[in-house]
Design a protein around this motif. Sequence first.
Motif, PDB file in Angstrom:
ATOM      1  N   MET A   1       0.850  -1.181   0.000  1.00  0.00           N
ATOM      2  CA  MET A   1       0.000   0.000   0.000  1.00  0.00           C
ATOM      3  C   MET A   1       0.889   1.234   0.000  1.00  0.00           C
ATOM      4  O   MET A   1       1.813   1.340   0.777  1.00  0.00           O
ATOM      5  CB  MET A   1      -0.905  -0.031   1.233  1.00  0.00           C
ATOM      6  CG  MET A   1      -1.989   0.999   1.175  1.00  0.00           C
ATOM      7  SD  MET A   1      -3.324   0.721   2.383  1.00  0.00           S
ATOM      8  CE  MET A   1      -2.572   1.311   3.867  1.00  0.00           C
ATOM      9  N   SER A   2       0.601   2.162  -0.879  1.00  0.00           N
ATOM     10  CA  SER A   2       1.403   3.380  -0.957  1.00  0.00           C
ATOM     11  C   SER A   2       0.836   4.448  -0.015  1.00  0.00           C
ATOM     12  O   SER A   2      -0.209   4.261   0.602  1.00  0.00           O
ATOM     13  CB  SER A   2       1.418   3.897  -2.394  1.00  0.00           C
ATOM     14  OG  SER A   2       0.139   4.399  -2.731  1.00  0.00           O
ATOM     15  N   ASN A   3       1.556   5.560   0.056  1.00  0.00           N
ATOM     16  CA  ASN A   3       1.133   6.646   0.949  1.00  0.00           C
ATOM     17  C   ASN A   3      -0.183   7.298   0.520  1.00  0.00           C
ATOM     18  O   ASN A   3      -0.815   7.962   1.322  1.00  0.00           O
ATOM     19  CB  ASN A   3       2.227   7.704   1.035  1.00  0.00           C
ATOM     20  CG  ASN A   3       3.411   7.214   1.832  1.00  0.00           C
ATOM     21  OD1 ASN A   3       3.296   6.282   2.625  1.00  0.00           O
ATOM     22  ND2 ASN A   3       4.551   7.835   1.616  1.00  0.00           N
ATOM     23  N   ASN A   4      -0.573   7.146  -0.738  1.00  0.00           N
ATOM     24  CA  ASN A   4      -1.823   7.764  -1.182  1.00  0.00           C
ATOM     25  C   ASN A   4      -2.953   6.742  -1.314  1.00  0.00           C
ATOM     26  O   ASN A   4      -3.859   6.928  -2.098  1.00  0.00           O
ATOM     27  CB  ASN A   4      -1.630   8.537  -2.484  1.00  0.00           C
ATOM     28  CG  ASN A   4      -1.179   7.649  -3.620  1.00  0.00           C
ATOM     29  OD1 ASN A   4      -0.911   6.464  -3.412  1.00  0.00           O
ATOM     30  ND2 ASN A   4      -1.106   8.201  -4.806  1.00  0.00           N
ATOM     31  N   GLU A   5      -2.887   5.692  -0.517  1.00  0.00           N
ATOM     32  CA  GLU A   5      -3.947   4.690  -0.487  1.00  0.00           C
ATOM     33  C   GLU A   5      -4.390   4.456   0.956  1.00  0.00           C
ATOM     34  O   GLU A   5      -3.579   4.514   1.877  1.00  0.00           O
ATOM     35  CB  GLU A   5      -3.464   3.354  -1.064  1.00  0.00           C
ATOM     36  CG  GLU A   5      -3.121   3.420  -2.528  1.00  0.00           C
ATOM     37  CD  GLU A   5      -2.568   2.090  -3.046  1.00  0.00           C
ATOM     38  OE1 GLU A   5      -2.609   1.914  -4.259  1.00  0.00           O
ATOM     39  OE2 GLU A   5      -2.109   1.261  -2.231  1.00  0.00           O
ATOM     40  N   ILE A   6      -5.652   4.211   1.117  1.00  0.00           N
ATOM     41  CA  ILE A   6      -6.225   3.865   2.420  1.00  0.00           C
ATOM     42  C   ILE A   6      -6.978   2.559   2.240  1.00  0.00           C
ATOM     43  O   ILE A   6      -7.796   2.437   1.339  1.00  0.00           O
ATOM     44  CB  ILE A   6      -7.182   4.963   2.929  1.00  0.00           C
ATOM     45  CG1 ILE A   6      -6.465   6.310   3.032  1.00  0.00           C
ATOM     46  CG2 ILE A   6      -7.792   4.563   4.277  1.00  0.00           C
ATOM     47  CD1 ILE A   6      -7.394   7.482   3.305  1.00  0.00           C
ATOM     48  N   GLU A   7      -6.702   1.597   3.092  1.00  0.00           N
ATOM     49  CA  GLU A   7      -7.347   0.291   2.963  1.00  0.00           C
ATOM     50  C   GLU A   7      -8.533   0.192   3.922  1.00  0.00           C
ATOM     51  O   GLU A   7      -8.449   0.649   5.065  1.00  0.00           O
ATOM     52  CB  GLU A   7      -6.349  -0.810   3.276  1.00  0.00           C
ATOM     53  CG  GLU A   7      -6.876  -2.195   3.000  1.00  0.00           C
ATOM     54  CD  GLU A   7      -5.800  -3.249   3.123  1.00  0.00           C
ATOM     55  OE1 GLU A   7      -6.059  -4.244   3.816  1.00  0.00           O
ATOM     56  OE2 GLU A   7      -4.717  -3.072   2.545  1.00  0.00           O
ATOM     57  N   TYR A   8      -9.617  -0.385   3.456  1.00  0.00           N
ATOM     58  CA  TYR A   8     -10.811  -0.601   4.268  1.00  0.00           C
ATOM     59  C   TYR A   8     -11.109  -2.089   4.314  1.00  0.00           C
ATOM     60  O   TYR A   8     -10.876  -2.798   3.349  1.00  0.00           O
ATOM     61  CB  TYR A   8     -12.011   0.149   3.679  1.00  0.00           C
ATOM     62  CG  TYR A   8     -11.857   1.641   3.771  1.00  0.00           C
ATOM     63  CD1 TYR A   8     -12.333   2.332   4.870  1.00  0.00           C
ATOM     64  CD2 TYR A   8     -11.207   2.351   2.768  1.00  0.00           C
ATOM     65  CE1 TYR A   8     -12.173   3.691   4.980  1.00  0.00           C
ATOM     66  CE2 TYR A   8     -11.048   3.725   2.862  1.00  0.00           C
ATOM     67  CZ  TYR A   8     -11.535   4.390   3.969  1.00  0.00           C
ATOM     68  OH  TYR A   8     -11.376   5.732   4.080  1.00  0.00           O
ATOM     69  N   ARG A   9     -11.652  -2.531   5.448  1.00  0.00           N
ATOM     70  CA  ARG A   9     -12.011  -3.933   5.593  1.00  0.00           C
ATOM     71  C   ARG A   9     -13.369  -4.038   6.269  1.00  0.00           C
ATOM     72  O   ARG A   9     -13.697  -3.235   7.141  1.00  0.00           O
ATOM     73  CB  ARG A   9     -10.983  -4.681   6.445  1.00  0.00           C
ATOM     74  CG  ARG A   9      -9.645  -4.809   5.792  1.00  0.00           C
ATOM     75  CD  ARG A   9      -8.721  -5.685   6.652  1.00  0.00           C
ATOM     76  NE  ARG A   9      -7.453  -5.838   5.993  1.00  0.00           N
ATOM     77  CZ  ARG A   9      -7.167  -6.763   5.085  1.00  0.00           C
ATOM     78  NH1 ARG A   9      -8.086  -7.638   4.745  1.00  0.00           N
ATOM     79  NH2 ARG A   9      -5.990  -6.825   4.522  1.00  0.00           N
TER      80      ARG A   9
END
Length: 167
Positions: free
Chosen positions: A1-9
Amino acid sequence: MSNNEIEYRAHLAWVGNLGHGTAKYDEYGRNYRVKIAGKPDMESSAGTAFRGDPSRHDPEDHFLAAVSGCHMLSYLALCAKHRIVVTAYEDEADGTLKLAAGGGYFEAVVLHPVVTITREEDRKKALRLHETAHKRCFIANSCSVPIAHEAGIRVQPSTVLEGGARS
């Protein structure tokens, strides 16, 4: 995951097994629970048109609420950045689900936000910011992306009941 991504679960579990699973279309519950770490569970169901529990939110409710909520949050952030003071915001969002070929899709979603601001001179700018908010809304921007699934199957061995019936 890069700095400009946010992961949701999210964890979803079907809670509609009324004893025989989906053995009969008319006899299984459509309820399910969505768990997201650190947040209240979302008790959900299918829409009432699809044999769901009318007291629970259905996926179509969640979709419409997500579009409406994302637009509002984008809009409020823009107003704050442009020094427009919003004191109230309400939306009567509506959507039309088109049924076709055993499936369906939302044909249209229309937001109807009503915003209260503190200064008349901000009226035109406040109105224009809805267009910018629409362009920046994460959910609206995501609605045309392909949706993939990575399915997993578990098999629960049936058990032989008295009289030879299988569960």
